[in-house]
Design a protein around this motif. Structure first.
Motif, PDB file in Angstrom:
ATOM      1  N   PHE A  73      21.600 -27.312 -11.275  1.00  0.00           N
ATOM      2  CA  PHE A  73      22.480 -26.392 -11.624  1.00  0.00           C
ATOM      3  C   PHE A  73      22.073 -25.157 -12.079  1.00  0.00           C
ATOM      4  N   MET A  81      20.912 -14.946  -9.915  1.00  0.00           N
ATOM      5  CA  MET A  81      20.807 -13.813 -11.192  1.00  0.00           C
ATOM      6  C   MET A  81      19.397 -13.012 -10.773  1.00  0.00           C
ATOM      7  N   LEU A 110      27.686 -28.445 -12.604  1.00  0.00           N
ATOM      8  CA  LEU A 110      27.767 -28.715 -13.996  1.00  0.00           C
ATOM      9  C   LEU A 110      28.944 -29.754 -14.545  1.00  0.00           C
ATOM     10  N   TYR A 114      28.170 -33.610 -16.261  1.00  0.00           N
ATOM     11  CA  TYR A 114      29.095 -34.186 -17.403  1.00  0.00           C
ATOM     12  C   TYR A 114      29.434 -35.527 -16.901  1.00  0.00           C
ATOM     13  N   SER A 133      25.552 -30.926 -24.736  1.00  0.00           N
ATOM     14  CA  SER A 133      26.355 -29.471 -24.690  1.00  0.00           C
ATOM     15  C   SER A 133      25.585 -28.213 -25.556  1.00  0.00           C
ATOM     16  N   CYS A 140      21.397 -21.553 -21.623  1.00  0.00           N
ATOM     17  CA  CYS A 140      22.010 -20.336 -20.909  1.00  0.00           C
ATOM     18  C   CYS A 140      21.617 -19.083 -21.835  1.00  0.00           C
ATOM     19  N   GLN A 144      19.730 -15.647 -20.626  1.00  0.00           N
ATOM     20  CA  GLN A 144      20.282 -14.392 -20.985  1.00  0.00           C
ATOM     21  C   GLN A 144      18.994 -13.535 -21.826  1.00  0.00           C
ATOM     22  N   LEU A 145      18.350 -14.222 -22.579  1.00  0.00           N
ATOM     23  CA  LEU A 145      17.196 -13.679 -23.223  1.00  0.00           C
ATOM     24  C   LEU A 145      16.070 -13.177 -22.117  1.00  0.00           C
ATOM     25  N   MET A 147      16.744 -12.417 -19.235  1.00  0.00           N
ATOM     26  CA  MET A 147      17.213 -11.191 -18.525  1.00  0.00           C
ATOM     27  C   MET A 147      17.151  -9.851 -19.424  1.00  0.00           C
ATOM     28  N   ASN A 148      17.583 -10.199 -20.719  1.00  0.00           N
ATOM     29  CA  ASN A 148      17.592  -9.000 -21.840  1.00  0.00           C
ATOM     30  C   ASN A 148      16.034  -8.391 -21.644  1.00  0.00           C
TER      31      ASN A 148
ATOM     32  N   ASN B  22      24.402 -15.334 -30.605  1.00  0.00           N
ATOM     33  CA  ASN B  22      23.075 -14.487 -30.083  1.00  0.00           C
ATOM     34  C   ASN B  22      22.815 -15.416 -28.807  1.00  0.00           C
ATOM     35  N   PRO B  23      22.257 -14.668 -27.836  1.00  0.00           N
ATOM     36  CA  PRO B  23      22.291 -13.269 -27.816  1.00  0.00           C
ATOM     37  C   PRO B  23      23.654 -12.657 -27.395  1.00  0.00           C
ATOM     38  N   GLU B  25      24.888 -10.370 -25.593  1.00  0.00           N
ATOM     39  CA  GLU B  25      25.237 -10.208 -24.180  1.00  0.00           C
ATOM     40  C   GLU B  25      26.024 -11.506 -23.688  1.00  0.00           C
ATOM     41  N   LEU B  26      25.636 -12.606 -24.155  1.00  0.00           N
ATOM     42  CA  LEU B  26      26.124 -13.758 -23.624  1.00  0.00           C
ATOM     43  C   LEU B  26      27.737 -14.355 -24.151  1.00  0.00           C
ATOM     44  N   TYR B  27      27.816 -14.056 -25.487  1.00  0.00           N
ATOM     45  CA  TYR B  27      29.187 -14.360 -26.267  1.00  0.00           C
ATOM     46  C   TYR B  27      30.150 -13.148 -26.192  1.00  0.00           C
ATOM     47  N   THR B 101      25.472 -11.452 -15.934  1.00  0.00           N
ATOM     48  CA  THR B 101      26.085 -12.089 -17.399  1.00  0.00           C
ATOM     49  C   THR B 101      27.809 -12.575 -17.063  1.00  0.00           C
ATOM     50  N   LEU B 104      26.619 -16.032 -16.274  1.00  0.00           N
ATOM     51  CA  LEU B 104      26.085 -16.866 -17.373  1.00  0.00           C
ATOM     52  C   LEU B 104      27.095 -16.879 -18.329  1.00  0.00           C
ATOM     53  N   ASP B 107      29.453 -19.810 -17.360  1.00  0.00           N
ATOM     54  CA  ASP B 107      28.694 -21.175 -17.451  1.00  0.00           C
ATOM     55  C   ASP B 107      28.747 -21.649 -18.911  1.00  0.00           C
ATOM     56  N   VAL B 108      28.570 -20.872 -19.777  1.00  0.00           N
ATOM     57  CA  VAL B 108      28.644 -21.352 -21.280  1.00  0.00           C
ATOM     58  C   VAL B 108      30.131 -21.666 -21.633  1.00  0.00           C
ATOM     59  N   VAL B 111      30.828 -25.167 -20.830  1.00  0.00           N
ATOM     60  CA  VAL B 111      30.047 -25.994 -21.720  1.00  0.00           C
ATOM     61  C   VAL B 111      31.128 -25.971 -22.944  1.00  0.00           C
ATOM     62  N   LYS B 112      31.476 -24.827 -23.374  1.00  0.00           N
ATOM     63  CA  LYS B 112      32.447 -24.644 -24.702  1.00  0.00           C
ATOM     64  C   LYS B 112      33.807 -25.646 -24.597  1.00  0.00           C
TER      65      LYS B 112
END
Lengths: 324, 324
Positions: A73, A81, A110, A114, A133, A140, A144-145, A147-148, B22-23, B25-27, B101, B104, B107-108, B111-112
């Motif tokens: 996944f 991306m 995803l 699960y 989780s 993820c 993101q890092l 990509m940053n 963090n990061p 940009e993700l949250y 973004t 991603l 995706d998170v 998971v959350k």
């Protein structure tokens, strides 16, 4: 009992799995992705981690496949991306179908990951899913890092190591920890196995960085020098930038952004020479050895038969000494 | 006890929630999305579903929020696929940040959503997660069917009803079923509640189709006639195509694909006239009433205090009779 026995059990389990049928556009990309192959490193870690504590690994097979489905996944979404055209030499899902399908099929993967954990014994399920989780969110975060970092010119080596830990290593750690948990390892043993996996994962990724520059084109799947051409901030480049003299730094920076087809061979050559001047190959190999040894130390601490631990040691060596 | 009391508890729980830091940009996109508001219909259904069987709804609050986080995950990804610029009058995540973004962060969020279920009592967790995963996969199947229909000219009404059931209605059904399950409803009662939710969900979506054409522009959030302009194969269009004479069918088909800015007002007007000739407004309203009554029938079958069921009846009426 050797590794190939466990590989076979994983492949056999994989071959019996169905993900869903309708609509075809949603499920065909999942089958395509899962059938691209790969070494199945992560489910193998789960099974070998479980085997340390009990001979019978039946009950970890489906959760192990869950880890592999999750990994695939992340690959499906990362490929979107990264705009990657190929994965294991075949068209990526977003190229073969389209971006929307790659997003949506990934989402279902995803969910299926699960689902593959839901057969875990009820008394262990909450902890297993909490660990999973947590790991999934970290993967993820790592992406993101990554990509940053493409947008930043001041990435520090420590930040890079954190990024590869999150993006790559924690999943190897979780795969092992999951196997340990399911076959009743003590918390201390599970923790050591997890640390073994994380350190191996970091070493594995550093090896990837190294192979990109010093790999044998005949054996390496991708184009040697690809990271240099795309200005990827690898461990090699960041270490070079940190150790470079003012002149060398200027030279390294001069090449950033150069990607004309008549210039890239010269670029790879020039950067490689700078790496050689700065002893980057050795420095990187030292770091790989450092994480490798740190990982092995954790494996040594695990209370299990040495003959069983030997399988994991062997896998680690294969991963770190691979040519491709 | 009225609905606003439960709404407040949901909003209060939502306001205490953190998704990660963090990061950034993700949250940040997750917080942005969750703070766009909305009626919180789904968590309200979970809480009201639970309230039928026990007065105390404390333990369903976090799982209820999990349903809302899942719903917002689907919106974030759907907006990418639909190329939607706005969501609740604000920029969509992929517009405000970028597509990677939005992929991603979505995706998170998925998971959350799972994480928010992990506090469920261990003896109920496997079933709750199985139902949720099943529902989540169906929602993705619905979105894929919706995209498929854009490319097809032969969509049947039955297929359309299946699509909106999967894309919209099953999540309302699951929200109610989850509340019932967590507060110890009998399997029969849980099933009736689920069916109530599914039928309400289909009615709700048909109402959406109707409002798009016959809504009051002052109250309707979106542009009235938007579905007509974009040739969306709604219940109205499919019913019109099925009932049209050869001449009317030609007229309907003639307008498909017309989207010049000087032509769309005429298009909306013309199609609306054809709908009127074919009595589409009444036919759609009849279908809405059909699903509404079918849903209420299931609610009636639930063994719970009538005064408690009244809250769900009220919510259903608000959903089906809304102007926007």
């Amino acid at each position: 009992m050797d590794i190939s026995h466990f590989s076979e059990r994983i492949n056999q389990t994989l071959s019996t799995l169905t993900y869903g049928e309708n609509p075809t556009e949603l499920y065909a990309p999942i089958r395509y992705m899962m059938e691209l192959g790969g070494k199945r490193v992560r489910p193998l870690l789960t099974v070998l981690g479980a085997y340390l504590f009990q001979d019978n690994v039946d009950k970890v097979l489906l959760p192990a496949i869950g880890v592999e489905v999750f990994h695939n996944f992340t690959l499906m979404h990362d490929d979107i991306m990264d705009g990657a055209p190929l994965r294991r030499g075949k068209q990526t899902v977003h190229e073969k179908w389209n971006t929307s399908t790659a997003i949506l099929s990934g989402d279902v993967m995803l969910v299926k990951a699960y689902e593959l954990f839901l057969g875990i014994e009820p008394d262990k399920l909450p902890q297993a899913l909490k660990l999973f989780s947590n790991c999934a969110a970290q993967v993820c975060e790592g992406q993101q890092l990554d990509m940053n970092f493409e947008q930043r010119q001041d990435v520090q080596i420590e930040e890079y190591l954190l990024m590869i830990k999150l993006k790559t290593a924690v999943l190897l750690g979780f795969a092992l920890e999951l196997g340990a948990l399911l076959n009743d390892a003590s918390p201390a043993d599970a923790q050591h196995l997890k640390e073994f996996g994380i350190n191996m994962g970091i070493a594995f990724q550093l090896r990837d960085d190294l192979l990109d520059v010093y790999g044998d084109q005949a054996k390496f799947g991708k184009r040697v020098g690809g990271d240099i051409v795309s200005d990827k901030k690898t461990y090699l480049l960041l270490t070079a930038l940190e150790r470079a003299s003012a002149t060398q730094k200027l030279a390294l920076e001069k090449w950033q952004g150069v990607n004309g087809s008549d210039e890239v061979d010269g670029k790879v050559q020039a950067i490689k020479e700078l790496y050689d001047e700065l002893d980057i190959q050795n420095l990187t190999q030292n770091q790989i050895n450092h994480y490798f040894q740190k990982g092995l130390h954790h494996l040594n601490e695990v209370n299990a038969l040495n003959s069983k631990k030997e399988l994991l040691r062997l896998m680690a060596i294969q991963l770190i000494e691979r040519d491709s």
